[in-house]
Write a protein that holds these residues in place. Structure first.
Motif, PDB file in Angstrom:
ATOM      1  N   LYS A  25      -1.284 -10.186 -15.394  1.00  0.00           N
ATOM      2  CA  LYS A  25      -0.139 -10.955 -14.896  1.00  0.00           C
ATOM      3  C   LYS A  25       1.167 -10.233 -15.205  1.00  0.00           C
ATOM      4  O   LYS A  25       2.087 -10.194 -14.371  1.00  0.00           O
ATOM      5  N   ALA A  26       1.266  -9.639 -16.397  1.00  0.00           N
ATOM      6  CA  ALA A  26       2.486  -8.917 -16.769  1.00  0.00           C
ATOM      7  C   ALA A  26       2.720  -7.739 -15.827  1.00  0.00           C
ATOM      8  O   ALA A  26       3.849  -7.502 -15.377  1.00  0.00           O
ATOM      9  N   ALA A  27       1.657  -7.009 -15.521  1.00  0.00           N
ATOM     10  CA  ALA A  27       1.768  -5.858 -14.616  1.00  0.00           C
ATOM     11  C   ALA A  27       2.118  -6.317 -13.202  1.00  0.00           C
ATOM     12  O   ALA A  27       2.976  -5.743 -12.530  1.00  0.00           O
ATOM     13  N   ARG A  28       1.446  -7.378 -12.747  1.00  0.00           N
ATOM     14  CA  ARG A  28       1.707  -7.912 -11.402  1.00  0.00           C
ATOM     15  C   ARG A  28       3.153  -8.397 -11.281  1.00  0.00           C
ATOM     16  O   ARG A  28       3.856  -8.070 -10.325  1.00  0.00           O
ATOM     17  N   ASP A  29       3.593  -9.184 -12.259  1.00  0.00           N
ATOM     18  CA  ASP A  29       4.947  -9.740 -12.219  1.00  0.00           C
ATOM     19  C   ASP A  29       6.002  -8.630 -12.227  1.00  0.00           C
ATOM     20  O   ASP A  29       7.026  -8.737 -11.547  1.00  0.00           O
ATOM     21  N   ALA A  30       5.740  -7.575 -12.992  1.00  0.00           N
ATOM     22  CA  ALA A  30       6.709  -6.486 -13.091  1.00  0.00           C
ATOM     23  C   ALA A  30       6.884  -5.787 -11.748  1.00  0.00           C
ATOM     24  O   ALA A  30       8.010  -5.459 -11.347  1.00  0.00           O
ATOM     25  N   VAL A  31       5.780  -5.575 -11.044  1.00  0.00           N
ATOM     26  CA  VAL A  31       5.862  -4.898  -9.741  1.00  0.00           C
ATOM     27  C   VAL A  31       6.529  -5.802  -8.713  1.00  0.00           C
ATOM     28  O   VAL A  31       7.415  -5.372  -7.960  1.00  0.00           O
ATOM     29  N   MET A  60       0.752   2.938  -4.035  1.00  0.00           N
ATOM     30  CA  MET A  60      -0.096   2.826  -5.217  1.00  0.00           C
ATOM     31  C   MET A  60       0.677   3.338  -6.425  1.00  0.00           C
ATOM     32  O   MET A  60       1.213   4.449  -6.405  1.00  0.00           O
ATOM     33  N   VAL A  61       0.732   2.519  -7.467  1.00  0.00           N
ATOM     34  CA  VAL A  61       1.428   2.892  -8.699  1.00  0.00           C
ATOM     35  C   VAL A  61       0.551   2.514  -9.885  1.00  0.00           C
ATOM     36  O   VAL A  61      -0.431   1.774  -9.752  1.00  0.00           O
ATOM     37  N   TYR A  62       0.940   3.013 -11.043  1.00  0.00           N
ATOM     38  CA  TYR A  62       0.225   2.707 -12.278  1.00  0.00           C
ATOM     39  C   TYR A  62       1.209   2.067 -13.245  1.00  0.00           C
ATOM     40  O   TYR A  62       2.293   2.616 -13.496  1.00  0.00           O
ATOM     41  N   VAL A  63       0.839   0.901 -13.757  1.00  0.00           N
ATOM     42  CA  VAL A  63       1.745   0.102 -14.571  1.00  0.00           C
ATOM     43  C   VAL A  63       1.091  -0.196 -15.926  1.00  0.00           C
ATOM     44  O   VAL A  63      -0.099  -0.537 -15.985  1.00  0.00           O
ATOM     45  N   THR A  64       1.872  -0.075 -16.991  1.00  0.00           N
ATOM     46  CA  THR A  64       1.335  -0.372 -18.321  1.00  0.00           C
ATOM     47  C   THR A  64       0.990  -1.849 -18.423  1.00  0.00           C
ATOM     48  O   THR A  64       1.547  -2.689 -17.719  1.00  0.00           O
ATOM     49  N   SER A  65       0.066  -2.159 -19.308  1.00  0.00           N
ATOM     50  CA  SER A  65      -0.430  -3.531 -19.411  1.00  0.00           C
ATOM     51  C   SER A  65       0.641  -4.520 -19.849  1.00  0.00           C
ATOM     52  O   SER A  65       0.499  -5.725 -19.626  1.00  0.00           O
ATOM     53  N   ASP A  66       1.721  -4.021 -20.451  1.00  0.00           N
ATOM     54  CA  ASP A  66       2.806  -4.929 -20.817  1.00  0.00           C
ATOM     55  C   ASP A  66       3.862  -5.037 -19.715  1.00  0.00           C
ATOM     56  O   ASP A  66       4.850  -5.748 -19.851  1.00  0.00           O
ATOM     57  N   GLY A  67       3.645  -4.302 -18.617  1.00  0.00           N
ATOM     58  CA  GLY A  67       4.560  -4.380 -17.485  1.00  0.00           C
ATOM     59  C   GLY A  67       5.870  -3.639 -17.684  1.00  0.00           C
ATOM     60  O   GLY A  67       6.790  -3.791 -16.879  1.00  0.00           O
ATOM     61  N   ARG A  68       5.965  -2.788 -18.686  1.00  0.00           N
ATOM     62  CA  ARG A  68       7.250  -2.132 -18.980  1.00  0.00           C
ATOM     63  C   ARG A  68       7.412  -0.798 -18.248  1.00  0.00           C
ATOM     64  O   ARG A  68       8.496  -0.473 -17.769  1.00  0.00           O
ATOM     65  N   TYR A  69       6.327  -0.009 -18.174  1.00  0.00           N
ATOM     66  CA  TYR A  69       6.436   1.325 -17.607  1.00  0.00           C
ATOM     67  C   TYR A  69       5.587   1.450 -16.339  1.00  0.00           C
ATOM     68  O   TYR A  69       4.505   0.855 -16.231  1.00  0.00           O
ATOM     69  N   MET A  70       6.086   2.271 -15.406  1.00  0.00           N
ATOM     70  CA  MET A  70       5.373   2.495 -14.151  1.00  0.00           C
ATOM     71  C   MET A  70       5.358   3.985 -13.829  1.00  0.00           C
ATOM     72  O   MET A  70       6.363   4.680 -14.012  1.00  0.00           O
ATOM     73  N   ILE A  71       4.227   4.462 -13.367  1.00  0.00           N
ATOM     74  CA  ILE A  71       4.100   5.849 -12.913  1.00  0.00           C
ATOM     75  C   ILE A  71       3.864   5.827 -11.410  1.00  0.00           C
ATOM     76  O   ILE A  71       2.939   5.162 -10.922  1.00  0.00           O
ATOM     77  N   ASN A  72       4.690   6.547 -10.674  1.00  0.00           N
ATOM     78  CA  ASN A  72       4.563   6.622  -9.218  1.00  0.00           C
ATOM     79  C   ASN A  72       4.066   8.017  -8.857  1.00  0.00           C
ATOM     80  O   ASN A  72       4.812   8.989  -8.907  1.00  0.00           O
ATOM     81  N   GLY A  73       2.786   8.128  -8.528  1.00  0.00           N
ATOM     82  CA  GLY A  73       2.191   9.420  -8.213  1.00  0.00           C
ATOM     83  C   GLY A  73       0.689   9.332  -8.320  1.00  0.00           C
ATOM     84  O   GLY A  73       0.142   8.340  -8.802  1.00  0.00           O
ATOM     85  N   ASN A  74       0.001  10.374  -7.859  1.00  0.00           N
ATOM     86  CA  ASN A  74      -1.456  10.369  -7.881  1.00  0.00           C
ATOM     87  C   ASN A  74      -1.989  10.649  -9.281  1.00  0.00           C
ATOM     88  O   ASN A  74      -1.453  11.469 -10.023  1.00  0.00           O
TER      89      ASN A  74
END
Length: 251
Positions: A25-31, A60-74
């Motif tokens: 939920k934290a990751a979803r809400d952050a995005v 497609m992105v990668y988000v930390t489980s706490d929703g704080r950080y996101m990586i945009n790339g393969n």
């Protein structure tokens, strides 16, 4: 002994499930908080520990489980030398396109096709028109081509009116002779205005969810994307190659 241990195990499992749900939920809400209209279409634990793989609005992105950080790339597995993001995109495309029935596509197929591709197309697209000039040769090569509409102008203008490319796609679909109307539109003719229940809006939105950002976009049965415009020889070569190899990409 088992009667004493089992409740503790179940309680621990429940706590882990609840924690995972909170993380998701934290990751979803952050995005979704990144901007209005952003909707998460898929969220799963990423192969990289501590991250979720999120697909939203065709990205497609990668988000930390706490929703704080996101990586945009393969995401690449360096040990296996595998593009994990591309593989995930391919799997998603394959699954989603399998839900789209032939009755909602324009199908040009030989009697016994060796390969089948889905092509997101737009009747105003020059490269789409050029691709369609090879339709007979594609079929002779054993390749079935199944078109779905992806009007490049979108469905609505900023003023809220139907876009010209959407209107033309609907007119083609609603024509009494759908294939003939499509063939003529691909030669530059303006289709006779017509309206009916049609899949054009749904197909456009499907393309957006699958990361389509231009036409033509050619998708193989395995969900890989093959070029934009390609010749029959180039397409056959790509389809004969192993999934995910040169000439075929997942994302």
């Amino acid at each position: 002994m088992l009667k004493k241990i089992l409740p503790a195990l179940l309680a621990g499992a429940f706590a882990m499930t609840a924690c995972a749900a909170d993380d998701e939920k934290a990751a979803r809400d952050a995005v979704e908080a990144l901007g209005p209209g952003i909707k998460v279409d898929s969220i799963v634990p990423a192969p990289m520990p501590g991250f979720y793989q999120v697909i939203a609005s065709g990205r497609m992105v990668y988000v930390t489980s706490d929703g704080r950080y996101m990586i945009n790339g393969n995401l690449v597995d360096l040990k296996a030398k595998t593009d994990l993001s591309a593989a995930s995109w391919a799997a998603l495309r394959k699954a989603e396109l399998a839900k789209l029935p032939a009755s909602q596509r324009l199908v040009y197929a030989p009697a016994n096709p060796k390969h089948t591709v889905t092509v997101f197309t737009d009747v105003d697209c020059g490269f789409c028109r050029q691709l369609h000039t090879h339709i007979d040769e594609f079929n002779k090569q054993g390749i079935a081509v199944e078109y779905v509409f992806w009007p490049r102008e979108g469905v609505k203008t900023t003023a809220g009116n139907d876009t010209p490319s959407y209107t033309k796609a609907v007119s083609v679909w609603c024509s009494a002779d759908r294939k003939n109307a499509f063939n003529e539109a691909m030669k530059g003719a303006t289709p006779k205005a017509a309206s009916c229940a049609n899949p054009v809006k749904d197909e456009f939105e499907l393309g957006e969810r699958l990361g389509v950002n231009g036409t033509p976009t050619i998708v193989t049965e395995n969900g890989d994307v093959v070029g934009g415009y390609v010749t029959p020889a180039q397409l056959l070569q790509a389809l004969s190659a192993p999934p995910g190899s040169a000439g075929r990409r997942g994302g």
